[in-house]
Scaffold this motif. Structure first.
Motif, PDB file in Angstrom:
ATOM      1  N   GLU A 100       0.847  -1.248  -0.023  1.00 35.32           N
ATOM      2  CA  GLU A 100      -0.075  -0.111   0.070  1.00 35.32           C
ATOM      3  C   GLU A 100       0.817   1.114  -0.112  1.00 35.32           C
ATOM      4  O   GLU A 100       2.007   1.257   0.693  1.00 35.32           O
TER       5      GLU A 100
ATOM      6  N   LYS B  66     -10.097 -11.432 -11.370  1.00 34.05           N
ATOM      7  CA  LYS B  66      -8.959 -11.490 -12.412  1.00 34.05           C
ATOM      8  C   LYS B  66      -9.589 -12.238 -13.798  1.00 34.05           C
ATOM      9  O   LYS B  66      -9.283 -12.155 -14.856  1.00 34.05           O
TER      10      LYS B  66
ATOM     11  N   ARG C  67      -1.822  -3.885 -10.302  1.00 34.80           N
ATOM     12  CA  ARG C  67      -2.185  -5.332  -9.553  1.00 34.80           C
ATOM     13  C   ARG C  67      -2.563  -6.430 -10.535  1.00 34.80           C
ATOM     14  O   ARG C  67      -3.477  -6.291 -11.573  1.00 34.80           O
TER      15      ARG C  67
HETATM   16  P1  TMP Z   1      -5.825  -1.249  -4.631  1.00 37.81           P
HETATM   17  O1  TMP Z   1      -6.137  -0.200  -3.294  1.00 37.81           O
HETATM   18  O2  TMP Z   1      -4.411  -0.848  -5.049  1.00 37.81           O
HETATM   19  O3  TMP Z   1      -6.917  -0.820  -5.520  1.00 37.81           O
HETATM   20  O4  TMP Z   1      -5.998  -2.467  -4.025  1.00 37.81           O
HETATM   21  C1  TMP Z   1      -7.054  -3.212  -3.336  1.00 37.81           C
HETATM   22  C2  TMP Z   1      -6.798  -4.089  -2.374  1.00 37.81           C
HETATM   23  O5  TMP Z   1      -6.814  -5.459  -2.506  1.00 37.81           O
HETATM   24  C3  TMP Z   1      -5.221  -3.855  -1.667  1.00 37.81           C
HETATM   25  O6  TMP Z   1      -5.084  -3.754  -0.510  1.00 37.81           O
HETATM   26  C4  TMP Z   1      -4.525  -5.340  -2.181  1.00 37.81           C
HETATM   27  C5  TMP Z   1      -5.688  -6.238  -2.314  1.00 37.81           C
HETATM   28  N1  TMP Z   1      -5.541  -7.200  -3.219  1.00 37.81           N
HETATM   29  C6  TMP Z   1      -5.625  -8.574  -3.021  1.00 37.81           C
HETATM   30  O7  TMP Z   1      -5.385  -8.730  -1.586  1.00 37.81           O
HETATM   31  N2  TMP Z   1      -5.519  -9.510  -3.622  1.00 37.81           N
HETATM   32  C7  TMP Z   1      -5.637  -9.489  -5.043  1.00 37.81           C
HETATM   33  O8  TMP Z   1      -5.503 -10.357  -5.993  1.00 37.81           O
HETATM   34  C8  TMP Z   1      -5.601  -8.024  -5.657  1.00 37.81           C
HETATM   35  C9  TMP Z   1      -5.661  -7.646  -6.951  1.00 37.81           C
HETATM   36  C10 TMP Z   1      -5.644  -7.118  -4.665  1.00 37.81           C
END
Ligand code: TMP
Length: 210
Positions: A20, A82, A104
């Motif tokens: 983050e 995904k 991501r």
């Molecule tokens: P973002 O805030 O970067 O949009 O990401 C969303 C949150 O989701 C971030 O804390 C990471 C988490 N995440 C997972 O736990 N697993 C995943 O496969 C993805 C894509 C994001």
């Protein structure tokens, strides 16, 4: 079991990963602008939540109102996002020969649901490889940052950001281990550099791939 990975024959698939507050979205945007200026068609996208169904999944997995989810439920929801993202957006753009930049992808699940939660890594990887047809980015840019620094950038925290520091430390190590295991497909950068420094390093590496 090893997973060989599938790399798109058309287009260029680029991914930003990291914990983050490392500036992924800023850098993804800057790279998209740079490549557009170079005359490339670019799809700038993200996970979770880039598709209509994905937005609903995002709401479930990130809203603090959801409360506790079983680790497998959480992993399957991210995996579903995904599959939908690839089918509706990523593959079609690659088939058109475009550059796809995603904020991501699979590594986020391997790091957050695998290293962060208590899921068996090989089992989780099998689910994710299945969900994505094992399509891999040509390059993943890992913006590495001490979670203690990254998390201070948020006043309000979602379900995942609200996890304790130890969780985020395991996630960071998870990302670094993935990059170390496949150095050819990763660019690992210290996210505490200036926006310009980080953008320059990314630009140089990506332009070499074009
Ligand atoms: P973002 O805030 O970067 O949009 O990401 C969303 C949150 O989701 C971030 O804390 C990471 C988490 N995440 C997972 O736990 N697993 C995943 O496969 C993805 C894509 C994001």
């Amino acid at each position: 079991m090893s997973y060989p990975g599938v790399y798109a024959e058309r287009g260029l698939f680029l991914c930003f990963e990291g914990g983050e507050g490392g500036g992924k979205s800023t850098q993804a945007k800057l790279l998209a602008q740079r490549l557009t200026e170079l005359g490339r068609e670019v799809l700038l996208t993200h996970e979770p939540g880039a598709t209509e169904v994905g937005q609903k999944v995002r709401q479930i997995v990130l809203s603090p109102e959801t409360g506790h989810l079983d680790d497998r439920t959480e992993a399957l929801l991210y995996a579903a996002d995904k599959a939908e993202h690839l089918d509706k957006m990523v593959r079609p753009a690659l088939e058109r020969g475009e550059v796809v930049i995603t904020d991501r992808y699979v590594d986020s699940s391997l790091a957050y649901q695998g290293a962060g939660r208590a899921l068996e890594p090989a089992e989780l990887e099998r689910v994710l490889r299945w969900a994505t047809g094992d399509l891999r980015p040509h390059l993943t840019v890992l913006l590495d940052l001490d979670p203690a620094a990254g998390l201070t950038r948020f006043a309000e925290r979602d379900r995942i950001e609200g996890e304790p520091l130890e969780f985020h430390l395991r996630v960071r190590q998870g990302f670094l281990d993935l990059a170390a295991a496949d150095a050819e497909h990763y660019l690992v950068l210290d996210a505490s550099g200036t926006i310009e420094e980080v953008a320059a390093a990314i630009g140089a590496r990506v332009e070499a791939l074009l």
